[in-house]
Design a protein around this motif. Sequence first.
Motif, PDB file in Angstrom:
ATOM      1  N   TYR A  21       0.894  -1.263  -0.073  1.00  0.00           N
ATOM      2  CA  TYR A  21       0.098  -0.053   0.133  1.00  0.00           C
ATOM      3  C   TYR A  21       0.943   1.196   0.055  1.00  0.00           C
ATOM      4  CZ  TYR A  21      -2.861   3.748   1.535  1.00  0.00           C
ATOM      5  OH  TYR A  21      -3.362   5.018   1.903  1.00  0.00           O
ATOM      6  N   PHE A  22       1.920   1.356   0.918  1.00  0.00           N
ATOM      7  CA  PHE A  22       2.703   2.490   1.066  1.00  0.00           C
ATOM      8  C   PHE A  22       3.535   2.497  -0.009  1.00  0.00           C
ATOM      9  CE2 PHE A  22       1.777   2.414   5.495  1.00  0.00           C
ATOM     10  CZ  PHE A  22       0.982   3.812   5.637  1.00  0.00           C
ATOM     11  N   CYS A  23       4.183   1.606  -0.904  1.00  0.00           N
ATOM     12  CA  CYS A  23       4.976   1.770  -1.794  1.00  0.00           C
ATOM     13  C   CYS A  23       4.102   2.374  -3.172  1.00  0.00           C
ATOM     14  CB  CYS A  23       5.555   0.389  -2.270  1.00  0.00           C
ATOM     15  SG  CYS A  23       7.001   0.147  -1.284  1.00  0.00           S
ATOM     16  N   ILE A  24       2.847   1.965  -3.281  1.00  0.00           N
ATOM     17  CA  ILE A  24       2.112   2.427  -4.588  1.00  0.00           C
ATOM     18  C   ILE A  24       1.507   3.732  -3.977  1.00  0.00           C
ATOM     19  CG2 ILE A  24      -0.020   1.772  -5.725  1.00  0.00           C
ATOM     20  CD1 ILE A  24       0.889  -1.251  -5.184  1.00  0.00           C
ATOM     21  N   ALA A  25       0.681   3.635  -2.926  1.00  0.00           N
ATOM     22  CA  ALA A  25      -0.063   4.915  -2.901  1.00  0.00           C
ATOM     23  C   ALA A  25       0.675   6.156  -2.271  1.00  0.00           C
ATOM     24  CB  ALA A  25      -1.164   4.759  -1.785  1.00  0.00           C
ATOM     25  N   LYS A  26       1.897   5.899  -1.526  1.00  0.00           N
ATOM     26  CA  LYS A  26       2.590   7.157  -1.135  1.00  0.00           C
ATOM     27  C   LYS A  26       3.810   7.503  -1.748  1.00  0.00           C
ATOM     28  CE  LYS A  26      -0.312   7.720   2.252  1.00  0.00           C
ATOM     29  NZ  LYS A  26      -1.129   8.731   2.543  1.00  0.00           N
ATOM     30  N   PHE A  27       4.508   6.379  -2.488  1.00  0.00           N
ATOM     31  CA  PHE A  27       5.796   6.591  -3.065  1.00  0.00           C
ATOM     32  C   PHE A  27       5.838   6.383  -4.521  1.00  0.00           C
ATOM     33  CE2 PHE A  27       7.323   4.791   1.187  1.00  0.00           C
ATOM     34  CZ  PHE A  27       7.547   5.688   1.809  1.00  0.00           C
ATOM     35  N   GLY A  28       4.961   5.588  -5.060  1.00  0.00           N
ATOM     36  CA  GLY A  28       5.026   5.356  -6.492  1.00  0.00           C
ATOM     37  C   GLY A  28       4.043   6.196  -7.440  1.00  0.00           C
ATOM     38  N   ILE A  29       2.902   6.412  -7.057  1.00  0.00           N
ATOM     39  CA  ILE A  29       1.872   7.065  -7.993  1.00  0.00           C
ATOM     40  C   ILE A  29       2.192   8.549  -7.672  1.00  0.00           C
ATOM     41  CG2 ILE A  29      -0.457   7.710  -8.051  1.00  0.00           C
ATOM     42  CD1 ILE A  29      -1.117   4.594  -7.819  1.00  0.00           C
ATOM     43  N   PRO A  30       2.178   9.042  -6.316  1.00  0.00           N
ATOM     44  CA  PRO A  30       2.747  10.618  -6.463  1.00  0.00           C
ATOM     45  C   PRO A  30       3.969  10.989  -7.297  1.00  0.00           C
ATOM     46  CG  PRO A  30       2.089   9.709  -4.270  1.00  0.00           C
ATOM     47  CD  PRO A  30       2.206   8.700  -5.265  1.00  0.00           C
ATOM     48  N   LYS A  31       4.943  10.340  -7.301  1.00  0.00           N
ATOM     49  CA  LYS A  31       6.088  10.380  -8.156  1.00  0.00           C
ATOM     50  C   LYS A  31       5.920  10.432  -9.620  1.00  0.00           C
ATOM     51  CE  LYS A  31       9.269  10.912  -4.749  1.00  0.00           C
ATOM     52  NZ  LYS A  31       9.946  12.110  -4.683  1.00  0.00           N
ATOM     53  N   ILE A  32       5.191   9.399  -9.870  1.00  0.00           N
ATOM     54  CA  ILE A  32       4.704   9.391 -11.522  1.00  0.00           C
ATOM     55  C   ILE A  32       3.941  10.629 -12.052  1.00  0.00           C
ATOM     56  CG2 ILE A  32       3.571   8.012 -13.057  1.00  0.00           C
ATOM     57  CD1 ILE A  32       4.452   5.507 -11.680  1.00  0.00           C
ATOM     58  N   VAL A  33       3.150  10.911 -11.188  1.00  0.00           N
ATOM     59  CA  VAL A  33       2.085  12.185 -11.586  1.00  0.00           C
ATOM     60  C   VAL A  33       2.873  13.424 -11.425  1.00  0.00           C
ATOM     61  CG1 VAL A  33      -0.140  10.834 -11.512  1.00  0.00           C
ATOM     62  CG2 VAL A  33       0.636  12.066  -9.370  1.00  0.00           C
ATOM     63  N   SER A  34       3.904  13.345 -10.675  1.00  0.00           N
ATOM     64  CA  SER A  34       4.591  14.787 -10.499  1.00  0.00           C
ATOM     65  C   SER A  34       5.000  15.546 -11.715  1.00  0.00           C
ATOM     66  CB  SER A  34       5.825  14.585  -9.370  1.00  0.00           C
ATOM     67  OG  SER A  34       6.831  14.076  -9.993  1.00  0.00           O
ATOM     68  N   HIS A  36       8.003  15.661 -13.003  1.00  0.00           N
ATOM     69  CA  HIS A  36       9.535  15.901 -13.269  1.00  0.00           C
ATOM     70  C   HIS A  36      10.184  14.416 -13.810  1.00  0.00           C
ATOM     71  CE1 HIS A  36       8.203  19.107 -10.498  1.00  0.00           C
ATOM     72  NE2 HIS A  36       9.482  19.486 -10.585  1.00  0.00           N
ATOM     73  N   GLN A  37      11.175  14.483 -14.506  1.00  0.00           N
ATOM     74  CA  GLN A  37      11.693  13.390 -15.070  1.00  0.00           C
ATOM     75  C   GLN A  37      12.281  12.619 -14.080  1.00  0.00           C
ATOM     76  OE1 GLN A  37      14.468  13.977 -18.218  1.00  0.00           O
ATOM     77  NE2 GLN A  37      14.674  11.828 -18.514  1.00  0.00           N
ATOM     78  N   GLU A  38      13.148  13.067 -13.004  1.00  0.00           N
ATOM     79  CA  GLU A  38      13.729  12.117 -12.169  1.00  0.00           C
ATOM     80  C   GLU A  38      12.824  11.439 -11.159  1.00  0.00           C
ATOM     81  OE1 GLU A  38      13.742  16.439 -11.015  1.00  0.00           O
ATOM     82  OE2 GLU A  38      14.725  15.377 -12.674  1.00  0.00           O
ATOM     83  N   ASP A  39      11.727  12.195 -10.837  1.00  0.00           N
ATOM     84  CA  ASP A  39      10.543  11.663 -10.309  1.00  0.00           C
ATOM     85  C   ASP A  39       9.930  10.407 -10.958  1.00  0.00           C
ATOM     86  OD1 ASP A  39      11.273  13.233  -8.041  1.00  0.00           O
ATOM     87  OD2 ASP A  39       9.489  14.636  -8.491  1.00  0.00           O
ATOM     88  N   VAL A  40       9.496  10.667 -11.976  1.00  0.00           N
ATOM     89  CA  VAL A  40       8.927   9.416 -12.884  1.00  0.00           C
ATOM     90  C   VAL A  40       9.683   8.205 -12.947  1.00  0.00           C
ATOM     91  CG1 VAL A  40       7.871   8.827 -15.098  1.00  0.00           C
ATOM     92  CG2 VAL A  40       7.602  11.229 -14.274  1.00  0.00           C
ATOM     93  N   VAL A  41      10.865   8.335 -13.175  1.00  0.00           N
ATOM     94  CA  VAL A  41      11.940   7.379 -13.332  1.00  0.00           C
ATOM     95  C   VAL A  41      11.967   6.657 -11.719  1.00  0.00           C
ATOM     96  CG1 VAL A  41      14.451   6.509 -13.298  1.00  0.00           C
ATOM     97  CG2 VAL A  41      13.498   8.089 -15.033  1.00  0.00           C
ATOM     98  N   PHE A  42      12.093   7.446 -10.752  1.00  0.00           N
ATOM     99  CA  PHE A  42      11.948   6.731  -9.420  1.00  0.00           C
ATOM    100  C   PHE A  42      10.650   5.923  -9.032  1.00  0.00           C
ATOM    101  CE2 PHE A  42      11.369   7.240  -4.626  1.00  0.00           C
ATOM    102  CZ  PHE A  42      12.460   6.597  -4.363  1.00  0.00           C
ATOM    103  N   GLY A  43       9.563   6.567  -9.476  1.00  0.00           N
ATOM    104  CA  GLY A  43       8.335   6.127  -9.336  1.00  0.00           C
ATOM    105  C   GLY A  43       8.064   4.905 -10.027  1.00  0.00           C
ATOM    106  N   ILE A  44       8.644   4.683 -11.283  1.00  0.00           N
ATOM    107  CA  ILE A  44       8.488   3.493 -11.925  1.00  0.00           C
ATOM    108  C   ILE A  44       9.371   2.581 -11.313  1.00  0.00           C
ATOM    109  CG2 ILE A  44       9.222   2.298 -14.257  1.00  0.00           C
ATOM    110  CD1 ILE A  44       8.330   5.006 -15.565  1.00  0.00           C
ATOM    111  N   ILE A  45      10.472   2.810 -11.175  1.00  0.00           N
ATOM    112  CA  ILE A  45      11.318   2.126  -9.963  1.00  0.00           C
ATOM    113  C   ILE A  45      10.683   1.362  -8.927  1.00  0.00           C
ATOM    114  CG2 ILE A  45      13.537   1.610  -8.741  1.00  0.00           C
ATOM    115  CD1 ILE A  45      14.805   3.396 -11.062  1.00  0.00           C
ATOM    116  N   ILE A  46      10.124   2.199  -8.199  1.00  0.00           N
ATOM    117  CA  ILE A  46       9.227   1.896  -6.748  1.00  0.00           C
ATOM    118  C   ILE A  46       8.287   1.037  -7.432  1.00  0.00           C
ATOM    119  CG2 ILE A  46       7.797   2.757  -4.826  1.00  0.00           C
ATOM    120  CD1 ILE A  46      10.712   3.344  -4.386  1.00  0.00           C
ATOM    121  N   LEU A  47       7.325   1.191  -8.395  1.00  0.00           N
ATOM    122  CA  LEU A  47       6.187   0.487  -8.448  1.00  0.00           C
ATOM    123  C   LEU A  47       6.606  -0.655  -9.111  1.00  0.00           C
ATOM    124  CD1 LEU A  47       3.582   3.094 -10.074  1.00  0.00           C
ATOM    125  CD2 LEU A  47       3.446   1.683  -7.902  1.00  0.00           C
ATOM    126  N   PHE A  48       7.524  -0.844 -10.080  1.00  0.00           N
ATOM    127  CA  PHE A  48       7.443  -2.365 -10.962  1.00  0.00           C
ATOM    128  C   PHE A  48       8.537  -3.100 -10.516  1.00  0.00           C
ATOM    129  CE2 PHE A  48       5.199   0.966 -13.772  1.00  0.00           C
ATOM    130  CZ  PHE A  48       4.055   0.034 -13.797  1.00  0.00           C
TER     131      PHE A  48
END
Length: 75
Positions: A21-34, A36-48
């Motif tokens: 839950y925390f990896c998806i809802a708190k770290f992954g999705i907010p980083k992807i929708v931010s 910023h390119q570095e946040d999107v990459v970090f969000g993809i790494i966290i999620l997948f």
Amino acid sequence: MEALKKLLGIVWIVLAILTAYFCIAKFGIPKIVSGHQEDVVFGIIILFILTPIISCGLGIFGYYALKGEYHNDKM
């Protein structure tokens, strides 16, 4: 001691669910929708990558502890 192992198996399974839950809802999705390119990459790494490894590992460990695979008399 075996009852404690089974209780901790439930704890590990709950931790796996909370981690997912925390990896998806708190770290992954907010980083992807931010945006910023570095946040999107970090969000993809966290999620997948990290979320399945962490939550499945905790869940499998808890399942085996709950099932009784760590009994001393198994050998």
